[in-house]
Design an enzyme around this catalytic site. Sequence first.
Site, PDB file in Angstrom:
ATOM      1  N   CYS A  33     -25.815  24.152   2.194  1.00 15.01           N
ATOM      2  CA  CYS A  33     -24.834  24.469   3.241  1.00 15.01           C
ATOM      3  C   CYS A  33     -24.284  23.199   3.883  1.00 15.01           C
ATOM      4  O   CYS A  33     -23.301  23.242   4.613  1.00 15.01           O
ATOM      5  CB  CYS A  33     -25.455  25.366   4.311  1.00 15.01           C
ATOM      6  SG  CYS A  33     -26.811  24.602   5.191  1.00 15.01           S
ATOM      7  N   CYS A  59     -25.196  24.991  11.708  1.00 10.25           N
ATOM      8  CA  CYS A  59     -24.657  26.285  12.127  1.00 10.25           C
ATOM      9  C   CYS A  59     -25.343  26.763  13.407  1.00 10.25           C
ATOM     10  O   CYS A  59     -26.315  26.176  13.866  1.00 10.25           O
ATOM     11  CB  CYS A  59     -24.870  27.297  11.013  1.00 10.25           C
ATOM     12  SG  CYS A  59     -26.580  27.788  10.850  1.00 10.25           S
ATOM     13  N   CYS A 103     -31.956  28.771   7.775  1.00 12.53           N
ATOM     14  CA  CYS A 103     -31.548  27.820   8.816  1.00 12.53           C
ATOM     15  C   CYS A 103     -32.741  27.424   9.691  1.00 12.53           C
ATOM     16  O   CYS A 103     -32.817  26.299  10.180  1.00 12.53           O
ATOM     17  CB  CYS A 103     -30.463  28.411   9.702  1.00 12.53           C
ATOM     18  SG  CYS A 103     -29.151  29.209   8.772  1.00 12.53           S
TER      19      CYS A 103
HETATM   20 FE1  FES Z   1     -26.957  25.792   6.981  1.00  7.12          FE
HETATM   21 FE2  FES Z   1     -27.482  27.540   8.813  1.00  7.12          FE
HETATM   22  S1  FES Z   1     -25.969  27.685   7.296  1.00  7.12           S
HETATM   23  S2  FES Z   1     -28.444  25.693   8.465  1.00  7.12           S
END
Ligand code: FES
Length: 145
Positions: A33, A59, A103
């Site tokens: 991500c 995020c 996350c």
């Molecule tokens: Fe990467 Fe939450 S989407 S840490």
Amino acid sequence: MYTEKVMDHFQHPRNVGEIENASGVGTVGNAKCGDIMRIYLDIDDNQVIRDVKFKTFGCGAAVATSSMATEMVKGKTVQEAMEVTNKAVMEALDGLPPVKVHCSLLAEEAIHAALWDYAEKHGIVIEGLDKPKSDISEHDEDEEY
Ligand code: FES
């Protein structure tokens, strides 16, 4: 979709910032991500975490879990801090949506990386602490939720 506690910690994150001359600093990312988390620990001579700060390029769920995780390790010994797992943090937040569980690993791993840095600098061993990975997306296959 998010619990009230998650929203609270996301909107009013605790312990944001950095610590100069920190006892331990840990940075981890998730290549999938692209999010990055850095944790600073201030640890006293009795191995108690006096202060903790975090910075993230991540995020909302990463912000909320880091905020809660830093609250949970503050005042604990380095050994007790090992009990602050991503599961414990998620429970304290009344849960995360399944797609956001990864996350919460960012916070746990960043704390471990900072503890590792502290342990290396001080020549101590923290039981149960393994050398952290800098990219936690490598863990994905063997994660247990
Ligand atoms: Fe990467 Fe939450 S989407 S840490």
